[in-house]
Design a protein around this motif. Structure first.
Motif, mmCIF file in Angstrom:
data_model
loop_
_atom_site.group_PDB
_atom_site.id
_atom_site.type_symbol
_atom_site.label_atom_id
_atom_site.label_comp_id
_atom_site.label_asym_id
_atom_site.label_seq_id
_atom_site.Cartn_x
_atom_site.Cartn_y
_atom_site.Cartn_z
ATOM 1 N N THR A 55 0.811 -1.223 0.000
ATOM 2 C CA THR A 55 0.000 0.000 0.000
ATOM 3 C C THR A 55 0.840 1.268 0.000
ATOM 4 O O THR A 55 0.277 2.367 0.034
ATOM 5 N N SER A 56 2.156 1.148 -0.019
ATOM 6 C CA SER A 56 2.983 2.355 0.075
ATOM 7 C C SER A 56 2.928 3.212 -1.181
ATOM 8 O O SER A 56 3.399 4.352 -1.179
ATOM 9 N N TYR A 57 2.317 2.682 -2.264
ATOM 10 C CA TYR A 57 2.143 3.470 -3.484
ATOM 11 C C TYR A 57 1.226 4.667 -3.283
ATOM 12 O O TYR A 57 1.173 5.577 -4.107
ATOM 13 N N ILE A 58 0.441 4.723 -2.170
ATOM 14 C CA ILE A 58 -0.557 5.791 -1.988
ATOM 15 C C ILE A 58 0.092 7.161 -1.945
ATOM 16 O O ILE A 58 -0.557 8.177 -2.187
ATOM 17 N N SER A 59 1.404 7.220 -1.612
ATOM 18 C CA SER A 59 2.080 8.517 -1.560
ATOM 19 C C SER A 59 2.170 9.173 -2.935
ATOM 20 O O SER A 59 2.374 10.384 -3.049
ATOM 21 N N CYS A 60 1.987 8.369 -4.007
ATOM 22 C CA CYS A 60 2.069 8.903 -5.365
ATOM 23 C C CYS A 60 0.796 9.644 -5.773
ATOM 24 O O CYS A 60 0.816 10.437 -6.725
ATOM 25 N N PHE A 61 -0.342 9.379 -5.072
ATOM 26 C CA PHE A 61 -1.647 9.872 -5.507
ATOM 27 C C PHE A 61 -2.056 11.137 -4.766
ATOM 28 O O PHE A 61 -1.687 11.356 -3.605
ATOM 29 N N ARG A 62 -2.855 11.958 -5.465
ATOM 30 C CA ARG A 62 -3.579 13.071 -4.875
ATOM 31 C C ARG A 62 -5.010 13.008 -5.392
ATOM 32 O O ARG A 62 -5.238 12.839 -6.595
ATOM 33 N N ILE A 63 -6.003 13.153 -4.467
ATOM 34 C CA ILE A 63 -7.417 13.140 -4.851
ATOM 35 C C ILE A 63 -7.968 14.533 -4.577
ATOM 36 O O ILE A 63 -8.038 14.974 -3.430
ATOM 37 N N GLY A 64 -8.307 15.243 -5.658
ATOM 38 C CA GLY A 64 -8.799 16.605 -5.485
ATOM 39 C C GLY A 64 -7.794 17.482 -4.782
ATOM 40 O O GLY A 64 -8.171 18.407 -4.055
ATOM 41 N N GLY A 65 -6.513 17.203 -4.968
ATOM 42 C CA GLY A 65 -5.455 17.979 -4.337
ATOM 43 C C GLY A 65 -5.082 17.519 -2.952
ATOM 44 O O GLY A 65 -4.143 18.057 -2.346
ATOM 45 N N ASN A 66 -5.778 16.543 -2.400
ATOM 46 C CA ASN A 66 -5.516 16.058 -1.043
ATOM 47 C C ASN A 66 -4.771 14.729 -1.076
ATOM 48 O O ASN A 66 -4.957 13.919 -1.986
ATOM 49 N N THR A 67 -3.940 14.489 -0.085
ATOM 50 C CA THR A 67 -3.200 13.239 -0.005
ATOM 51 C C THR A 67 -4.153 12.086 0.293
ATOM 52 O O THR A 67 -5.286 12.286 0.740
ATOM 53 N N VAL A 68 -3.657 10.874 0.072
ATOM 54 C CA VAL A 68 -4.444 9.657 0.289
ATOM 55 C C VAL A 68 -3.988 9.022 1.591
ATOM 56 O O VAL A 68 -2.787 8.885 1.843
ATOM 57 N N SER A 69 -4.953 8.628 2.430
ATOM 58 C CA SER A 69 -4.620 8.058 3.741
ATOM 59 C C SER A 69 -4.557 6.544 3.730
ATOM 60 O O SER A 69 -3.882 5.941 4.564
ATOM 61 N N SER A 70 -5.239 5.888 2.797
ATOM 62 C CA SER A 70 -5.184 4.430 2.725
ATOM 63 C C SER A 70 -5.585 3.986 1.323
ATOM 64 O O SER A 70 -6.184 4.753 0.550
ATOM 65 N N GLY A 71 -5.233 2.732 0.976
ATOM 66 C CA GLY A 71 -5.555 2.202 -0.344
ATOM 67 C C GLY A 71 -5.566 0.690 -0.331
ATOM 68 O O GLY A 71 -5.156 0.038 0.649
ATOM 69 N N THR A 72 -6.005 0.108 -1.436
ATOM 70 C CA THR A 72 -6.069 -1.348 -1.568
ATOM 71 C C THR A 72 -4.669 -1.947 -1.585
ATOM 72 O O THR A 72 -3.753 -1.425 -2.220
ATOM 73 N N ASP A 73 -4.481 -3.037 -0.860
ATOM 74 C CA ASP A 73 -3.190 -3.739 -0.846
ATOM 75 C C ASP A 73 -3.060 -4.536 -2.146
ATOM 76 O O ASP A 73 -3.796 -5.508 -2.367
ATOM 77 N N VAL A 101 -4.794 12.401 -9.467
ATOM 78 C CA VAL A 101 -3.454 12.735 -9.967
ATOM 79 C C VAL A 101 -2.449 11.709 -9.455
ATOM 80 O O VAL A 101 -2.415 11.417 -8.239
ATOM 81 N N TYR A 102 -1.624 11.159 -10.403
ATOM 82 C CA TYR A 102 -0.539 10.250 -10.028
ATOM 83 C C TYR A 102 0.757 10.888 -10.493
ATOM 84 O O TYR A 102 0.933 11.193 -11.681
ATOM 85 N N ALA A 103 1.714 11.119 -9.562
ATOM 86 C CA ALA A 103 2.990 11.767 -9.897
ATOM 87 C C ALA A 103 4.120 10.958 -9.302
ATOM 88 O O ALA A 103 4.160 10.739 -8.080
ATOM 89 N N VAL A 104 5.043 10.494 -10.179
ATOM 90 C CA VAL A 104 6.167 9.676 -9.724
ATOM 91 C C VAL A 104 7.020 10.465 -8.722
ATOM 92 O O VAL A 104 7.588 9.913 -7.775
ATOM 93 N N ALA A 105 7.089 11.769 -8.901
ATOM 94 C CA ALA A 105 7.907 12.594 -8.002
ATOM 95 C C ALA A 105 7.413 12.553 -6.561
ATOM 96 O O ALA A 105 8.170 12.833 -5.627
ATOM 97 N N ASN A 106 6.111 12.243 -6.370
ATOM 98 C CA ASN A 106 5.548 12.189 -5.016
ATOM 99 C C ASN A 106 5.779 10.837 -4.349
ATOM 100 O O ASN A 106 5.519 10.682 -3.160
ATOM 101 N N CYS A 107 6.196 9.824 -5.126
ATOM 102 C CA CYS A 107 6.311 8.474 -4.592
ATOM 103 C C CYS A 107 7.446 8.403 -3.583
ATOM 104 O O CYS A 107 8.582 8.795 -3.876
ATOM 105 N N SER A 108 7.151 7.907 -2.394
ATOM 106 C CA SER A 108 8.170 7.771 -1.354
ATOM 107 C C SER A 108 8.271 6.348 -0.835
ATOM 108 O O SER A 108 9.066 6.078 0.065
#
Length: 610
Positions: A55-73, A101-108
């Motif tokens: 689930t660590s891929y969630i750092s790459c996403f933004r929904i309506g400009g907001n970060t994602v707190s959880s996602g599907t494993d 929005v998915y941005a590789v630069a945001n992936c941590s």
């Protein structure tokens, strides 16, 4: 051999490696599932997370400009993965369709790649930067609130704007009134997120709720999403705020608005009886009258459980009753608020009940209250039945009981029942403690009744004029012990004398019947009654005086017996005389006699001349 090696590295093997590359994954669709979640579907999936956790891929996403707190494993190996993920973010508005929005630069913590290749090698198998703007609304409208604005109109507010998918279906809507009953809508209209229902017969003050049954198919109510909206689901028993205004009374200009009829346990203002057996106590039932209800005296034992049952009619239904009071121990002329043993029941709009007990004297115990809806008189008219179980811990001063009831329109009525209920038996409560003041001293009193008490010395007190007063104690003569011989100071002397006098009189009359008449002019004999005998041996003051006098006497005798002591000089101020003491005293006695004789002679001479 060398040629063959070159062929392997630059010919066939290169072709095979190109065939193994996966296609680049892309976002196919995105749709809101709730106001905090978005579901994303991928082309060329399944995908998995390369690096980190599933689930660590969630750092790459933004929904309506907001970060994602959880996602599907979606796992971290190409053997797993999924073509659809659900992302949770900060809440957005109902009906909103935020960009994904998915941005590789945001992936941590890793990034999304196609599941058929586990290497990010720049050959197009990893998800690249993307802004997806075609998110669709997947959230169905839901009930938000409802309000009755008149006796014929109910406005239902939804969570978002809605519309008819086909034609309106009034029969799908129903409004229930606690007093007026069920009302099916006759018309339905929509404006934005407001659905207006037209009904009939709603009442001011009654409890309301609304139901909706989805028709299904082309006649549902749905949100305004195109091309296909999300349909409103079936719901029931949703509360409706009753804001129906009071209407002018039709009772002839009395000034009363709205509900002008108070609840009753017996008869209406016009004298019509609507409740039979409105008051029952320990099995004895009676029809309650309009004002005063004659009630035979019922006795209840202290410590025994009792049951009182009341049936109350309210013109707008049992659920419109807001308050009930049952009061004990009222005296003649007293009102219900003066009761010192009172049980009150309050009903909220949701029919939650609150029981309040006013009992400063601790006369009540084991109080419980239950309610039910029953027939008022054997017919279809419904009454609220209130059952009050209770026990008395001590008797009450008076017997009249009373009831008080009012509805949500504050229309109230009181009834009084006399002779009422008498509580008998010994109190189960500890004796009450008081303080009394007598002659400046404070006494601790223990109550023996409502108006009597005893102090720590056993003396009695009486409660009168609002204060505790010590009772008068008559001073009795001390009773002497019995004896065969006693003097006038004995406590039984007066009685003994009276008995002897009566006995002597009887004997005299037997001997001389006329003697009483002959001596009738004699005055009654008199006697003196002496006060209480005081023992000198028990009086400290007398004992002290006796001790002092005894010491003085001993000192005098000591000096008299001392031949060297001159008595004349000590007592008469005469110069020392060497004569014997006896001669000196005799001379003094003779001189005293001579002096007395001289005085007597002078009187005889002077008296004749006066």
């Amino acid at each position: 051999m060398l040629f063959f090696g070159i062929l392997l590295t630059s010919g066939f093997p290169n072709f095979m490696m190109q065939e193994a590359h996966a296609l680049t994954p892309t976002i196919n669709t995105a749709a809101t599932a709730t106001t905090t979640t978005v579901t994303v579907n991928f082309n060329n999936g399944p995908v998995f997370n390369e690096g980190g956790t599933g689930t660590s891929y969630i750092s790459c996403f933004r929904i309506g400009g907001n970060t994602v707190s959880s996602g599907t494993d979606i796992g971290t190996t190409e053997g797993g993965g999924s073509s659809t993920i659900t992302l949770t973010t900060t809440a957005f508005g109902t009906g909103d369709t935020p960009n994904v929005v998915y941005a590789v630069a945001n992936c941590s913590g890793g990034s999304i790649i196609a599941a058929s290749d586990g290497t990010v090698d720049g050959n197009g198998d990893d998800l690249g930067d993307v802004t997806f703007t075609s998110t669709t609304d997947g959230v169905a409208p839901v009930f938000s609130s409802a309000e009755a604005t008149s006796t014929t109109t109910v406005v239902v507010t939804m969570s978002e704007n809605v519309e008819f998918e086909g034609t309106s279906q009034p029969s799908a809507w129903n409004v229930d009134g606690s007093t007026s009953g069920a009302h099916t809508a006759t018309a339905v209209s929509i404006s934005g997120n407001k659905i207006t229902l037209t009904v009939s017969g709603l009442l001011f003050g009654e409890t309301l709720d609304v139901d909706y049954t989805a028709p299904g198919g082309a006649n549902d109510i749905e949100d305004t999403v195109t091309p296909t909206g999300n349909a409103l689901a079936t719901f029931s028993n949703q509360s409706v705020t009753n804001n129906i205004a009071k209407t002018e009374s039709k009772s002839g200009g009395s000034g009363c608005d709205g509900d002008c009829e108070e609840p009753t346990l017996g008869v209406l203002p016009n004298g019509q009886r609507v409740v039979d057996d409105g008051f029952t106590y320990n099995g004895y039932s009676i029809d309650v009258e309009r004002f005063f209800t004659p009630y035979p005296l019922i006795t209840s034992q202290v410590g025994k459980q009792n049951t009182a049952i009341f049936k109350i009619y309210e013109n707008r239904g049992p659920d419109n009753i807001a308050h009930f009071t049952f009061a004990f121990g009222l005296g003649k002329g007293e009102i219900i608020s003066q009761s010192q043993a009172m049980i009150e029941v309050d009903f909220a709009r949701d029919r939650t009940q609150t029981v309040t007990i006013t009992d400063p004297e601790n006369a009540l115990d084991n109080v419980s209250v239950t309610t039910d809806k029953v027939s008022c008189n054997g017919g279809s008219t419904q009454c609220l039945e209130i059952t009050i179980n209770h026990m008395f811990r001590e008797p009450l001063d008076f017997n009249i009981v009373s009831t008080d009831v009012w509805d949500y329109s504050r229309q109230a009525w009181q009834n009084y029942y006399n002779h009422g209920i008498e509580i008998i038996g010994t109190s189960m409560n500890p004796a009450k403690q008081h303080e009394g003041i007598n002659q400046g001293h404070i006494y601790h009193l223990t109550e023996t009744s409502k108006t009597t008490a005893v102090d720590e010395f056993g003396d009695s007190w009486t409660f009168q004029y609002g204060i505790w007063m010590k009772d008068y104690i008559k001073q009795e003569r001390i009773q002497d012990d019995e004896t065969l011989v006693f003097d006038r100071m004995h406590s039984d002397f007066a009685e003994y004398r009276e008995n002897l006098s009566n006995e002597a009189l009887n004997q005299l009359l037997e001997t001389c019947p006329l003697c009483i008449e002959q001596y009738s002019d004699f005055e009654d004999s008199t006697s003196w009654e002496y006060g209480n005998k005081i023992s000198k041996l028990s009086n400290p003051e007398i004992q002290m005086m006796m001790t002092v006098e005894e010491q003085k006497a001993q000192e005098i005798m000591k000096r008299l017996m001392d031949s060297k002591y001159d008595l004349r000089n000590a007592y008469f101020g005469i110069e020392k005389d060497d004569r014997p003491i006896a001669e000196i005293l005799e001379e003094e006695r003779v001189n005293k006699i001579i002096l007395q004789a001289e005085r007597a002679w002078l009187k005889q001479i002077i008296a004749p001349n006066q």
